[in-house]
Design an enzyme around this catalytic site. Structure first.
Site, short mmCIF file in Angstrom:
data_model
loop_
_atom_site.label_atom_id
_atom_site.label_comp_id
_atom_site.label_asym_id
_atom_site.label_seq_id
_atom_site.Cartn_x
_atom_site.Cartn_y
_atom_site.Cartn_z
N ASP A 238 35.33 40.49 51.14
CA ASP A 238 35.29 41.67 50.28
C ASP A 238 34.52 41.48 48.97
O ASP A 238 34.16 42.46 48.33
CB ASP A 238 36.72 42.13 49.95
CG ASP A 238 37.49 42.57 51.17
OD1 ASP A 238 36.86 42.81 52.22
OD2 ASP A 238 38.73 42.68 51.08
N CYS B 33 64.06 34.28 16.63
CA CYS B 33 64.39 35.69 16.39
C CYS B 33 65.85 35.87 16.01
O CYS B 33 66.19 36.80 15.27
CB CYS B 33 64.06 36.51 17.63
SG CYS B 33 62.28 36.67 17.92
N SER C 134 37.07 48.69 55.85
CA SER C 134 38.40 48.92 55.28
C SER C 134 38.38 49.91 54.10
O SER C 134 39.44 50.27 53.60
CB SER C 134 39.01 47.60 54.80
OG SER C 134 38.19 47.00 53.80
N GLU D 150 61.63 41.55 18.44
CA GLU D 150 62.57 41.66 17.31
C GLU D 150 61.83 41.66 15.98
O GLU D 150 62.15 42.44 15.07
CB GLU D 150 63.58 40.50 17.35
CG GLU D 150 64.48 40.49 18.57
CD GLU D 150 63.95 39.64 19.71
OE1 GLU D 150 64.78 39.04 20.42
OE2 GLU D 150 62.70 39.56 19.86
N TRP E 99 37.70 53.61 52.70
CA TRP E 99 39.00 53.38 52.07
C TRP E 99 40.08 53.86 53.02
O TRP E 99 40.00 54.98 53.52
CB TRP E 99 39.11 54.15 50.76
CG TRP E 99 38.15 53.69 49.72
CD1 TRP E 99 36.94 54.24 49.39
CD2 TRP E 99 38.32 52.56 48.87
NE1 TRP E 99 36.36 53.55 48.38
CE2 TRP E 99 37.19 52.51 48.02
CE3 TRP E 99 39.31 51.61 48.70
CZ2 TRP E 99 37.02 51.53 47.05
CZ3 TRP E 99 39.15 50.65 47.73
CH2 TRP E 99 38.03 50.61 46.92
N THR F 106 39.71 36.77 52.25
CA THR F 106 39.51 38.04 51.56
C THR F 106 38.40 37.93 50.53
O THR F 106 37.59 38.85 50.36
CB THR F 106 40.82 38.48 50.88
OG1 THR F 106 41.83 38.67 51.88
CG2 THR F 106 40.63 39.79 50.13
N ALA G 53 41.95 47.14 58.58
CA ALA G 53 40.50 47.29 58.79
C ALA G 53 40.24 47.59 60.25
O ALA G 53 41.08 47.30 61.13
CB ALA G 53 39.75 46.03 58.37
N GLU H 4 47.33 40.36 46.90
CA GLU H 4 46.64 41.49 47.52
C GLU H 4 45.94 41.13 48.84
O GLU H 4 45.14 41.90 49.34
CB GLU H 4 45.62 42.07 46.54
CG GLU H 4 46.25 42.78 45.36
CD GLU H 4 45.29 43.74 44.68
OE1 GLU H 4 44.45 44.34 45.38
OE2 GLU H 4 45.39 43.88 43.46
N ARG I 256 40.88 48.72 36.08
CA ARG I 256 39.89 49.69 35.61
C ARG I 256 40.53 51.04 35.33
O ARG I 256 41.54 51.41 35.93
CB ARG I 256 38.78 49.86 36.66
CG ARG I 256 38.00 48.59 36.93
CD ARG I 256 36.81 48.82 37.86
NE ARG I 256 37.21 49.17 39.22
CZ ARG I 256 37.54 48.28 40.16
NH1 ARG I 256 37.55 46.99 39.88
NH2 ARG I 256 37.85 48.68 41.37
#
Length: 364
Positions: A200, A84, A168, A52, A170, A196, A162, A291, A207
């Site tokens: 990984d 506001c 895994s 606002e 891609w 994970t 995987a 994820e 990005r």
């Protein structure tokens, strides 16, 4: 029709700030006078100034007699900035159209009352469902103390993430991976399990989408059995890393790092997910993207802590010896299996994306 049109624009403005404004909601505001837009605003990065204020500053004197379209009830309390609702009154707007109310006890109708007491016409309801969807994370944090949880799954047609050797990269294609970065950008935090993190060594950053507020990186690890020299640790000074662990974990190796160690209760030999999410909410997070991995995803589903699933599937198959996207959930009777409603379906190159909401009698 006019109200719907301008509220839709306000919602689209608010959506631009998702992931950048926590702990505040990402609000959109449009000021219209004689059918012409004289000001528009989105909550700024970090939560201030509010939408606002941005729109009023852009409009200047043109705000007097205008109609303000705001996706969320204007705040009524004084924090780091004045309320506001008062700003709209002082600017002389004639009418305010609100997408949805704010359940925050400091607001909860008080913003509307300030406007009406000043003689401003207040209308609510245009595109309320869409406004609530925009503010779902903020609304859930205010009403339950926990953030909205989006579970992202990327798998083969047979639900594998995987091969039997752990390969895994891609499974899904470049368009799907770009969408994942967009998802990260629209969430306050990205969360994974310790398995994970070990397997990984991910960065979990956004990005190729320009300059933006990066999400908090969260790892749940009961014993902190994680490599101290990981990518997450090395970049913690530039992008926050929160490690949730239980009592008795070896915290000394982390004393010289920039990571934030957060102790929570233990349940069933793992981090208590209810307690962890409550801590995330207390720290201001409104939207969390999970994820992986399969054990964390299954636990979130088992405890009914998932608000949305985004499933990306590639046109390949690995077979039963591959790693499943979900660990065991102990479902013996189909009547007890979690059910979901399909909200969206589209193609991403050679992959498909589907979006699902849990089938609940009463929304969480």
């Amino acid at each position: 029709m006019t109200d719907t049109r301008f509220m839709a624009l306000a919602i689209s403005l608010g959506a631009r700030g998702l992931g950048r404004t926590w702990p505040n909601p990402s609000v959109g505001c449009v000021l219209v006078k004689d059918g012409i837009i004289v000001g528009r605003g989105t909550t700024a990065r970090g939560g201030r100034p509010h939408a606002e204020r941005v729109a009023l500053d852009q409009a200047g004197e043109a705000a007097r007699g205008a109609t303000a379209y705001v996706t969320l009830e204007p705040c009524a309390h004084t924090g780091q900035t004045p309320p506001c609702a008062r700003a709209l009154v002082e600017a002389g707007v004639a009418r305010v159209v609100i997408g949805t109310g704010d359940p925050d006890p400091r607001v909860a109708g008080a913003g509307i009352q300030i406007l009406r007491d000043a003689g401003i016409t207040v209308d609510t309801g245009p595109l309320e469902a869409e406004a609530r969807a925009l503010h779902a994370g903020f609304l859930k944090r205010v009403t339950t103390g926990r953030p909205w949880v989006t579970l992202k799954l990327a798998s083969t047609l047979d639900g594998r993430i995987a091969t039997t050797t752990g390969e895994s990269r891609w499974i899904t294609g470049p368009q799907s991976r770009r969408v994942v970065h967009g998802l990260r950008a629209r969430h306050d935090a990205v969360m994974i399990g310790g398995g994970t993190a070990r397997a990984d060594d991910p960065s979990l950053d956004v990005r190729d989408l320009g300059e933006m507020r990066q999400p908090v990186r969260i790892v749940l690890s009961r014993d902190l059995n994680l490599p101290v020299n990981s990518r997450l640790t090395k970049t913690a000074a530039q992008q926050p890393v929160w490690l949730f662990h239980c009592a008795g974990a070896q915290t000394r190796p982390w004393s010289g790092t920039e990571v934030d160690l957060i102790e929570v209760a233990q349940k069933d030999h793992q981090v208590d997910l209810h307690a962890a999410l409550a801590q995330m909410g207390a720290r201001g997070l409104t939207r969390v993207l999970c994820e992986g991995g399969g054990h964390l995803a299954a636990s979130l589903l088992h405890f009914d802590l998932v608000d949305e699933i985004i499933l990306m599937q590639a046109g390949c198959a690995i077979g039963s010896d591959g790693l499943p996207s979900l660990a065991g959930m102990g479902v013996r009777d189909l009547s007890t299996a979690p059910r979901f409603d399909l909200i969206e379906s589209r193609t991403l190159g050679q992959d498909t994306l589907t979006r699902w909401h849990p089938r609940r009698a009463v929304p969480a």
